[in-house]
Write a protein that holds these residues in place. Structure first.
Motif, PDB file in Angstrom:
ATOM      1  N   ARG A  33       0.815  -1.220   0.000  1.00 46.23           N
ATOM      2  CA  ARG A  33       0.000   0.000   0.000  1.00 46.23           C
ATOM      3  C   ARG A  33       0.843   1.262   0.000  1.00 46.23           C
ATOM      4  O   ARG A  33       0.528   2.230  -0.697  1.00 46.23           O
ATOM      5  CB  ARG A  33      -0.934  -0.027   1.211  1.00 46.23           C
ATOM      6  N   LYS A  34       1.912   1.276   0.764  1.00 42.23           N
ATOM      7  CA  LYS A  34       2.763   2.469   0.833  1.00 42.23           C
ATOM      8  C   LYS A  34       3.306   2.824  -0.547  1.00 42.23           C
ATOM      9  O   LYS A  34       3.303   3.997  -0.955  1.00 42.23           O
ATOM     10  CB  LYS A  34       3.914   2.225   1.811  1.00 42.23           C
ATOM     11  N   ASP A  35       3.778   1.835  -1.295  1.00 40.67           N
ATOM     12  CA  ASP A  35       4.323   2.106  -2.621  1.00 40.67           C
ATOM     13  C   ASP A  35       3.224   2.515  -3.601  1.00 40.67           C
ATOM     14  O   ASP A  35       3.442   3.360  -4.475  1.00 40.67           O
ATOM     15  CB  ASP A  35       5.064   0.874  -3.150  1.00 40.67           C
ATOM     16  N   CYS A  36       2.033   1.919  -3.450  1.00 43.81           N
ATOM     17  CA  CYS A  36       0.898   2.322  -4.294  1.00 43.81           C
ATOM     18  C   CYS A  36       0.553   3.784  -4.049  1.00 43.81           C
ATOM     19  O   CYS A  36       0.283   4.547  -4.993  1.00 43.81           O
ATOM     20  CB  CYS A  36      -0.320   1.456  -3.998  1.00 43.81           C
ATOM     21  N   ARG A  37       0.561   4.169  -2.778  1.00 48.16           N
ATOM     22  CA  ARG A  37       0.257   5.551  -2.428  1.00 48.16           C
ATOM     23  C   ARG A  37       1.262   6.511  -3.054  1.00 48.16           C
ATOM     24  O   ARG A  37       0.877   7.556  -3.609  1.00 48.16           O
ATOM     25  CB  ARG A  37       0.257   5.704  -0.904  1.00 48.16           C
ATOM     26  N   GLU A  38       2.530   6.152  -3.017  1.00 54.48           N
ATOM     27  CA  GLU A  38       3.566   7.023  -3.585  1.00 54.48           C
ATOM     28  C   GLU A  38       3.415   7.146  -5.102  1.00 54.48           C
ATOM     29  O   GLU A  38       3.555   8.244  -5.663  1.00 54.48           O
ATOM     30  CB  GLU A  38       4.954   6.492  -3.225  1.00 54.48           C
ATOM     31  N   MET A  39       3.076   6.054  -5.765  1.00 54.47           N
ATOM     32  CA  MET A  39       2.871   6.111  -7.212  1.00 54.47           C
ATOM     33  C   MET A  39       1.675   6.995  -7.557  1.00 54.47           C
ATOM     34  O   MET A  39       1.714   7.779  -8.511  1.00 54.47           O
ATOM     35  CB  MET A  39       2.673   4.702  -7.781  1.00 54.47           C
ATOM     36  N   ALA A  40       0.610   6.868  -6.779  1.00 49.40           N
ATOM     37  CA  ALA A  40      -0.586   7.667  -7.031  1.00 49.40           C
ATOM     38  C   ALA A  40      -0.312   9.149  -6.798  1.00 49.40           C
ATOM     39  O   ALA A  40      -0.762  10.012  -7.571  1.00 49.40           O
ATOM     40  CB  ALA A  40      -1.726   7.190  -6.147  1.00 49.40           C
ATOM     41  N   GLN A  41       0.449   9.465  -5.753  1.00 47.57           N
ATOM     42  CA  GLN A  41       0.758  10.854  -5.450  1.00 47.57           C
ATOM     43  C   GLN A  41       1.615  11.486  -6.541  1.00 47.57           C
ATOM     44  O   GLN A  41       1.471  12.675  -6.854  1.00 47.57           O
ATOM     45  CB  GLN A  41       1.447  10.945  -4.094  1.00 47.57           C
ATOM     46  N   GLN A  42       2.477  10.701  -7.146  1.00 50.45           N
ATOM     47  CA  GLN A  42       3.288  11.209  -8.257  1.00 50.45           C
ATOM     48  C   GLN A  42       2.433  11.591  -9.462  1.00 50.45           C
ATOM     49  O   GLN A  42       2.845  12.398 -10.294  1.00 50.45           O
ATOM     50  CB  GLN A  42       4.330  10.174  -8.669  1.00 50.45           C
ATOM     51  N   LEU A  43       1.244  11.006  -9.536  1.00 51.24           N
ATOM     52  CA  LEU A  43       0.332  11.299 -10.639  1.00 51.24           C
ATOM     53  C   LEU A  43      -0.752  12.296 -10.241  1.00 51.24           C
ATOM     54  O   LEU A  43      -1.750  12.449 -10.949  1.00 51.24           O
ATOM     55  CB  LEU A  43      -0.311  10.004 -11.153  1.00 51.24           C
ATOM     56  N   GLY A  44      -0.555  12.959  -9.117  1.00 52.77           N
ATOM     57  CA  GLY A  44      -1.445  14.049  -8.741  1.00 52.77           C
ATOM     58  C   GLY A  44      -2.593  13.683  -7.836  1.00 52.77           C
ATOM     59  O   GLY A  44      -3.522  14.479  -7.656  1.00 52.77           O
ATOM     60  N   ALA A  45      -2.561  12.507  -7.238  1.00 51.89           N
ATOM     61  CA  ALA A  45      -3.641  12.076  -6.344  1.00 51.89           C
ATOM     62  C   ALA A  45      -3.306  12.402  -4.890  1.00 51.89           C
ATOM     63  O   ALA A  45      -2.142  12.383  -4.495  1.00 51.89           O
ATOM     64  CB  ALA A  45      -3.902  10.582  -6.491  1.00 51.89           C
ATOM     65  N   GLY A  46      -4.342  12.674  -4.110  1.00 47.02           N
ATOM     66  CA  GLY A  46      -4.190  12.800  -2.676  1.00 47.02           C
ATOM     67  C   GLY A  46      -4.514  11.468  -2.020  1.00 47.02           C
ATOM     68  O   GLY A  46      -4.932  10.512  -2.677  1.00 47.02           O
ATOM     69  N   TRP A  47      -4.340  11.394  -0.701  1.00 47.42           N
ATOM     70  CA  TRP A  47      -4.542  10.120  -0.014  1.00 47.42           C
ATOM     71  C   TRP A  47      -5.035  10.371   1.397  1.00 47.42           C
ATOM     72  O   TRP A  47      -4.631  11.330   2.059  1.00 47.42           O
ATOM     73  CB  TRP A  47      -3.225   9.344   0.037  1.00 47.42           C
ATOM     74  N   LYS A  48      -5.962   9.525   1.849  1.00 53.06           N
ATOM     75  CA  LYS A  48      -6.447   9.553   3.228  1.00 53.06           C
ATOM     76  C   LYS A  48      -6.405   8.124   3.771  1.00 53.06           C
ATOM     77  O   LYS A  48      -6.795   7.181   3.068  1.00 53.06           O
ATOM     78  CB  LYS A  48      -7.880  10.076   3.301  1.00 53.06           C
ATOM     79  N   PRO A  49      -5.946   7.943   5.016  1.00 51.11           N
ATOM     80  CA  PRO A  49      -5.854   6.577   5.557  1.00 51.11           C
ATOM     81  C   PRO A  49      -7.210   5.994   5.925  1.00 51.11           C
ATOM     82  O   PRO A  49      -7.391   4.778   5.914  1.00 51.11           O
ATOM     83  CB  PRO A  49      -4.977   6.753   6.798  1.00 51.11           C
ATOM     84  N   ASP A  50      -8.176   6.853   6.263  1.00 51.68           N
ATOM     85  CA  ASP A  50      -9.476   6.379   6.712  1.00 51.68           C
ATOM     86  C   ASP A  50     -10.566   6.839   5.759  1.00 51.68           C
ATOM     87  O   ASP A  50     -10.442   7.872   5.084  1.00 51.68           O
ATOM     88  CB  ASP A  50      -9.777   6.899   8.123  1.00 51.68           C
ATOM     89  N   PHE A  51     -11.643   6.097   5.738  1.00 48.25           N
ATOM     90  CA  PHE A  51     -12.737   6.395   4.827  1.00 48.25           C
ATOM     91  C   PHE A  51     -13.537   7.600   5.333  1.00 48.25           C
ATOM     92  O   PHE A  51     -13.900   7.672   6.502  1.00 48.25           O
ATOM     93  CB  PHE A  51     -13.662   5.188   4.689  1.00 48.25           C
TER      94      PHE A  51
END
Length: 279
Positions: A33-51
């Motif tokens: 998950r950590k690496d997925c989050r980093e890849m997504a952030q490089q493409l302009g996505a934000g991230w939240k740990p909880d729904f």
């Protein structure tokens, strides 16, 4: 994406706020998950740990489309929460591992349909869809047909790439299918590179589109038959979800009627503009 609007697709990660659960299988490798989050952030996505309602895309990494959730697991509870939000008018897009891999690769991902298991409030089914692993995102008008370079010595670009006749045939097919509420789509990221495809019930149509103007009709039709049979065979070997129906779409009716019987004998639907009989 507005929480109340969805056209059935997540077109890009840019501007999305993600909640990612589980590992994701990307090109045969499990990615944490950590690496997925980093890849997504490089493409302009934000991230939240909880729904929360700030989430626009929920990535269910361990999801295998047909699976029923186990509510004792954290990410399964989040999937139930996504269904709960949808029931109350706030649409959260749900993307499986394949869809996330598509988005990382710059391709649109299908927003998955959710359905509560019969008689329960805490189990959610993510419904498989005809064309999973075969059909990609919506096909746009004036898209140029692409073929693998080096397959033939013949200059395929001269025959159909970018020609007005080819693009007009695609546009006419889009209009024809849209009147039946069917979306014309391209090939999935890892599927054979057929020109166009669509689904009807559990049947998946994969099509090669050929222009006949300014080219040898026989040459073009022979080429199209060979290509679409090869694509269908590859998909059948891969045991993808849905019954495969190969289609050869022509700009116009061919001069020689023998092609119709030959296509039928080969299991190919042969059709042409403007009526697109059989489609």
């Amino acid at each position: 994406m507005d929480g109340n609007l969805c056209d059935g697709w997540v077109h890009s990660l840019s501007g999305q706020t993600l909640c990612i659960t589980g590992k994701v299988l990307i090109d045969g490798e499990w990615v944490i998950r950590k690496d997925c989050r980093e890849m997504a952030q490089q493409l302009g996505a934000g991230w939240k740990p909880d729904f929360s309602r700030k989430i626009t895309v929920f990535v269910h990494g361990d999801l295998a489309s047909q699976a029923v959730t186990d509510t004792h697991r954290e990410y399964s509870k989040k999937l139930v929460r996504a269904a709960w939000e949808r029931d109350r008018g706030y649409h959260v897009c749900v993307v499986d591992g394949d869809g996330f891999a598509d988005l990382i690769g710059g391709h649109p991902a299908r927003c998955r349909e959710l359905q509560r298991a019969q008689g329960t409030d805490d189990h959610v089914l993510v419904l498989p869809q005809a064309g999973d692993g075969i059909l990609g995102g919506p096909l746009q008008r004036h898209r140029v047909g692409r073929h693998d370079s080096g397959v033939l010595a013949l200059d395929l670009a001269h025959l159909d790439k970018g020609t007005e006749a080819y693009e007009s045939t695609i546009a006419a097919l889009i209009d024809h299918l849209s009147r039946q509420d069917i979306e014309l789509r391209g090939h999935a990221r890892n599927a054979p590179r057929f020109d166009a495809g669509w689904s009807r019930d559990d049947e998946v149509f994969i099509a090669e589109v050929k222009s006949l103007t300014g080219a040898s009709e026989d040459q073009q039709i022979r080429l199209g038959i060979g290509q679409v049979l090869d694509y269908a065979h590859q998909l059948q070997l891969a045991r993808t979800f849905g019954q495969i129906r190969p289609v050869l779409v022509l700009e116009k009716q061919p001069a020689d009627p023998r092609w119709t019987s030959l296509a039928e004998a080969s299991g190919i639907l042969l059709t042409w503009a403007p009526a697109f009989t059989g489609c």
